[in-house]
Design an enzyme around this catalytic site. Structure first.
Site, PDB file in Angstrom:
ATOM      1  N   VAL A   1      45.133  57.125  29.510  1.00 27.11           N
ATOM      2  CA  VAL A   1      44.275  55.974  29.830  1.00 27.11           C
ATOM      3  C   VAL A   1      43.961  55.986  31.315  1.00 27.11           C
ATOM      4  O   VAL A   1      42.897  55.570  31.742  1.00 27.11           O
ATOM      5  CB  VAL A   1      44.919  54.636  29.386  1.00 27.11           C
ATOM      6  CG1 VAL A   1      46.170  54.316  30.180  1.00 27.11           C
ATOM      7  CG2 VAL A   1      43.922  53.493  29.508  1.00 27.11           C
TER       8      VAL A   1
ATOM      9  N   ARG B   1      43.960  44.941  28.995  1.00 26.35           N
ATOM     10  CA  ARG B   1      44.552  44.955  27.652  1.00 26.35           C
ATOM     11  C   ARG B   1      46.064  45.020  27.707  1.00 26.35           C
ATOM     12  O   ARG B   1      46.766  44.347  26.952  1.00 26.35           O
ATOM     13  CB  ARG B   1      44.056  46.206  26.893  1.00 26.35           C
ATOM     14  CG  ARG B   1      42.568  46.360  26.822  1.00 26.35           C
ATOM     15  CD  ARG B   1      42.208  47.806  26.482  1.00 26.35           C
ATOM     16  NE  ARG B   1      42.421  48.682  27.632  1.00 26.35           N
ATOM     17  CZ  ARG B   1      41.465  49.280  28.326  1.00 26.35           C
ATOM     18  NH1 ARG B   1      40.215  49.138  27.966  1.00 26.35           N
ATOM     19  NH2 ARG B   1      41.737  50.041  29.364  1.00 26.35           N
ATOM     20  N   ILE B   2      46.580  45.854  28.618  1.00 28.14           N
ATOM     21  CA  ILE B   2      48.032  46.054  28.664  1.00 28.14           C
ATOM     22  C   ILE B   2      48.741  44.805  29.191  1.00 28.14           C
ATOM     23  O   ILE B   2      49.759  44.376  28.636  1.00 28.14           O
ATOM     24  CB  ILE B   2      48.375  47.315  29.493  1.00 28.14           C
ATOM     25  CG1 ILE B   2      47.878  48.559  28.737  1.00 28.14           C
ATOM     26  CG2 ILE B   2      49.875  47.407  29.761  1.00 28.14           C
ATOM     27  CD1 ILE B   2      47.998  49.869  29.495  1.00 28.14           C
TER      28      ILE B   2
ATOM     29  N   PRO C   1      38.415  36.767  38.430  1.00 28.02           N
ATOM     30  CA  PRO C   1      39.055  36.156  37.252  1.00 28.02           C
ATOM     31  C   PRO C   1      38.610  36.841  35.959  1.00 28.02           C
ATOM     32  O   PRO C   1      37.483  37.327  35.863  1.00 28.02           O
ATOM     33  CB  PRO C   1      38.561  34.705  37.292  1.00 28.02           C
ATOM     34  CG  PRO C   1      38.183  34.458  38.705  1.00 28.02           C
ATOM     35  CD  PRO C   1      37.677  35.773  39.231  1.00 28.02           C
ATOM     36  N   ARG C   2      39.503  36.919  34.994  1.00 27.10           N
ATOM     37  CA  ARG C   2      39.193  37.491  33.663  1.00 27.10           C
ATOM     38  C   ARG C   2      39.408  36.395  32.622  1.00 27.10           C
ATOM     39  O   ARG C   2      40.416  36.429  31.888  1.00 27.10           O
ATOM     40  CB  ARG C   2      40.122  38.665  33.357  1.00 27.10           C
ATOM     41  CG  ARG C   2      40.263  39.673  34.468  1.00 27.10           C
ATOM     42  CD  ARG C   2      39.422  40.888  34.216  1.00 27.10           C
ATOM     43  NE  ARG C   2      39.580  41.852  35.294  1.00 27.10           N
ATOM     44  CZ  ARG C   2      38.557  42.466  35.894  1.00 27.10           C
ATOM     45  NH1 ARG C   2      37.322  42.194  35.537  1.00 27.10           N
ATOM     46  NH2 ARG C   2      38.769  43.346  36.843  1.00 27.10           N
TER      47      ARG C   2
ATOM     48  N   ARG D   1      50.747  53.154  37.986  1.00 25.79           N
ATOM     49  CA  ARG D   1      50.798  54.426  38.704  1.00 25.79           C
ATOM     50  C   ARG D   1      51.637  54.239  39.962  1.00 25.79           C
ATOM     51  O   ARG D   1      51.583  53.176  40.586  1.00 25.79           O
ATOM     52  CB  ARG D   1      49.385  54.887  39.106  1.00 25.79           C
ATOM     53  CG  ARG D   1      48.557  55.492  37.981  1.00 25.79           C
ATOM     54  CD  ARG D   1      49.123  56.826  37.503  1.00 25.79           C
ATOM     55  NE  ARG D   1      48.308  57.437  36.458  1.00 25.79           N
ATOM     56  CZ  ARG D   1      48.475  57.236  35.152  1.00 25.79           C
ATOM     57  NH1 ARG D   1      49.432  56.432  34.724  1.00 25.79           N
ATOM     58  NH2 ARG D   1      47.695  57.845  34.274  1.00 25.79           N
TER      59      ARG D   1
ATOM     60  N   ASP E   1      58.402  52.985  35.990  1.00 25.72           N
ATOM     61  CA  ASP E   1      58.172  54.085  35.047  1.00 25.72           C
ATOM     62  C   ASP E   1      57.344  55.177  35.717  1.00 25.72           C
ATOM     63  O   ASP E   1      57.173  56.253  35.164  1.00 25.72           O
ATOM     64  CB  ASP E   1      57.450  53.568  33.801  1.00 25.72           C
ATOM     65  CG  ASP E   1      57.261  54.651  32.751  1.00 25.72           C
ATOM     66  OD1 ASP E   1      58.246  55.354  32.443  1.00 25.72           O
ATOM     67  OD2 ASP E   1      56.125  54.824  32.252  1.00 25.72           O
TER      68      ASP E   1
ATOM     69  N   GLU F   1      55.726  62.625  41.094  1.00 25.94           N
ATOM     70  CA  GLU F   1      56.373  62.774  39.794  1.00 25.94           C
ATOM     71  C   GLU F   1      56.522  64.263  39.517  1.00 25.94           C
ATOM     72  O   GLU F   1      55.531  64.975  39.610  1.00 25.94           O
ATOM     73  CB  GLU F   1      55.539  62.104  38.699  1.00 25.94           C
ATOM     74  CG  GLU F   1      55.539  60.603  38.844  1.00 25.94           C
ATOM     75  CD  GLU F   1      54.754  59.869  37.761  1.00 25.94           C
ATOM     76  OE1 GLU F   1      54.319  60.529  36.794  1.00 25.94           O
ATOM     77  OE2 GLU F   1      54.568  58.660  37.895  1.00 25.94           O
TER      78      GLU F   1
ATOM     79  N   HIS G   1      58.172  58.345  33.527  1.00 30.45           N
ATOM     80  CA  HIS G   1      56.798  58.165  33.020  1.00 30.45           C
ATOM     81  C   HIS G   1      56.730  58.308  31.495  1.00 30.45           C
ATOM     82  O   HIS G   1      56.093  59.222  30.974  1.00 30.45           O
ATOM     83  CB  HIS G   1      55.845  59.163  33.703  1.00 30.45           C
ATOM     84  CG  HIS G   1      54.406  58.717  33.674  1.00 30.45           C
ATOM     85  ND1 HIS G   1      53.514  58.989  34.690  1.00 30.45           N
ATOM     86  CD2 HIS G   1      53.693  58.006  32.759  1.00 30.45           C
ATOM     87  CE1 HIS G   1      52.326  58.478  34.395  1.00 30.45           C
ATOM     88  NE2 HIS G   1      52.412  57.881  33.220  1.00 30.45           N
TER      89      HIS G   1
ATOM     90  N   SER H   1      54.036  55.452  27.312  1.00 28.21           N
ATOM     91  CA  SER H   1      53.281  55.657  26.066  1.00 28.21           C
ATOM     92  C   SER H   1      54.019  56.591  25.098  1.00 28.21           C
ATOM     93  O   SER H   1      53.469  56.986  24.068  1.00 28.21           O
ATOM     94  CB  SER H   1      51.891  56.230  26.375  1.00 28.21           C
ATOM     95  OG  SER H   1      51.994  57.535  26.910  1.00 28.21           O
TER      96      SER H   1
HETATM   97  C1  GLV Z   1      49.706  57.371  31.075  1.00 27.27           C
HETATM   98  O1  GLV Z   1      50.181  57.128  32.150  1.00 27.27           O
HETATM   99  C2  GLV Z   1      48.304  57.385  30.808  1.00 27.27           C
HETATM  100  O2  GLV Z   1      47.503  57.247  31.745  1.00 27.27           O
HETATM  101  O3  GLV Z   1      47.934  57.531  29.638  1.00 27.27           O
END
Ligand code: GLV
Ligand code: GLV
Length: 324
Positions: A79, A159-160, A183-184, A241, A265, A270, A289, A292
């Protein structure tokens, strides 16, 4: 002749099946869990019509030049897109697919797990239990901070962030607040979150979850200026990130007790070298990391990345295309 595709990493079975069964491409894959060496990658992409990559591959001008003028589609199994030079891709008219949505549940779930592991000191606790520190039951030993009646802040509401808040709500969180470039209201309404400034977010949050994309605007946004405004009991959680955090400032904030703990995470770099000072801190939980990393989600990401690639090569709209 079929379009030529290079796949930069061993892809989970669902995505691989789609590529194989399509009969639409001839592809070669770097069949390993480790990244393809850069020199090898630069050779392999030559003359390709499409590339399917993961987030460890830097897709920049050098790589796009090495691929040459046939390249039409870049599909990343992620993503995040901070590993892609979007300007260079746009300049060359290369379409870009990515994998939002399919990983939202897995990332939200891991974020909650990391938050609780950090706030309730689970990693320290299992270590004590295993190594003889568990002498007896003690009144304030390994005490942490609870979510009940807390204020949870979200930096970057997408979304997350919404999915994290939905999962935290049953823990009796008192209030959700968030900040973003603007604002969302539609997303905020779903979780009854209040829009505040970055300053207020730092000042009010008992738990602060970082959920924004890494961009020039968010690079290093979590720095001394932010940590110094946070509560002493605050728990900082980053599953976006590493680049959004100034790690030296975070180390200072954690080691001087300016904030209570951090769960990360993602880091810079990394992997984070094992001798890194952050690893010496009991109040810092570091994961490699894996937000997901569920079988379902990694397979779904690979399937979406494969479908993006194939649709792009057919000149059709991709299921999930990044607007450049
Ligand atoms: C994970 O970090 C992604 O970007 O899918
Ligand atoms: C804890 O185990 C308690 O009995 O209070």
């Amino acid at each position: 002749m079929l379009p030529k595709v290079y796949v930069t990493r061993k892809v989970p079975p669902d995505g691989l099946d789609i590529l194989r069964k399509s009969g639409q491409v001839q592809f070669e894959m770097w069949d390993s869990d480790d990244p393809v060496p850069r020199v090898e990658l630069l050779k392999k992409v030559k003359g390709c019509d499409g590339i399917l990559c993961v987030l460890t591959e830097k897709i920049d001008a050098q790589l796009l030049d090495a691929a040459g003028p046939n390249l039409k589609v870049l599909s990343t199994m992620s993503v995040g897109f901070d590993h892609l030079s979007l300007d260079e891709l746009k300049k060359r008219g290369i379409r870009v697919g990515y994998t939002p949505d399919v990983l939202t549940d897995a990332v939200a779930e891991l974020t909650v797990a990391l938050l609780l592991a950090t706030s309730r000191r689970l990693i320290e606790a299992t270590h004590e239990a295993k190594t003889g520190g568990w002498g007896t039951w003690r009144t304030l030993w390994l005490c942490g901070h609870e979510l009940a009646n807390s204020t949870v802040g979200i930096l970057g509401l997408g979304r997350i962030g919404v999915a994290i808040a939905e999962r935290l709500k049953p823990f009796k969180v008192k209030k959700f607040i968030y900040t973003d470039v603007e604002p969302r209201p539609e997303l905020a309404k779903m979780i009854e979150a209040e829009y505040v400034s970055l300053d207020e977010l730092a000042k009010q949050s008992d738990f602060l979850a970082i959920c924004c994309a890494l961009t020039p605007e968010t690079h290093g946004i979590c720095n001394w200026n932010l940590f110094s405004k946070m509560k002493k009991n605050a728990i900082f959680i980053n599953t976006s990130r590493g680049g959004v955090v100034n790690q030296e400032d975070l180390y200072e904030a954690l080691s001087t007790g300016l904030i209570a703990g951090a769960g990360l995470d993602v880091t810079t770099p990394e992997p984070l070298p094992t001798h890194h000072p952050l690893f010496t801190l009991k109040n810092c939980v570091i994961l490699p990391h894996i937000a997901s990393a569920s079988y379902t989600t990694r397979n779904a990401m690979s399937a979406l990345a494969a479908n993006n690639l194939l649709a792009g090569l057919r000149g059709e709209p991709m299921p999930k295309e990044l607007k450049l």
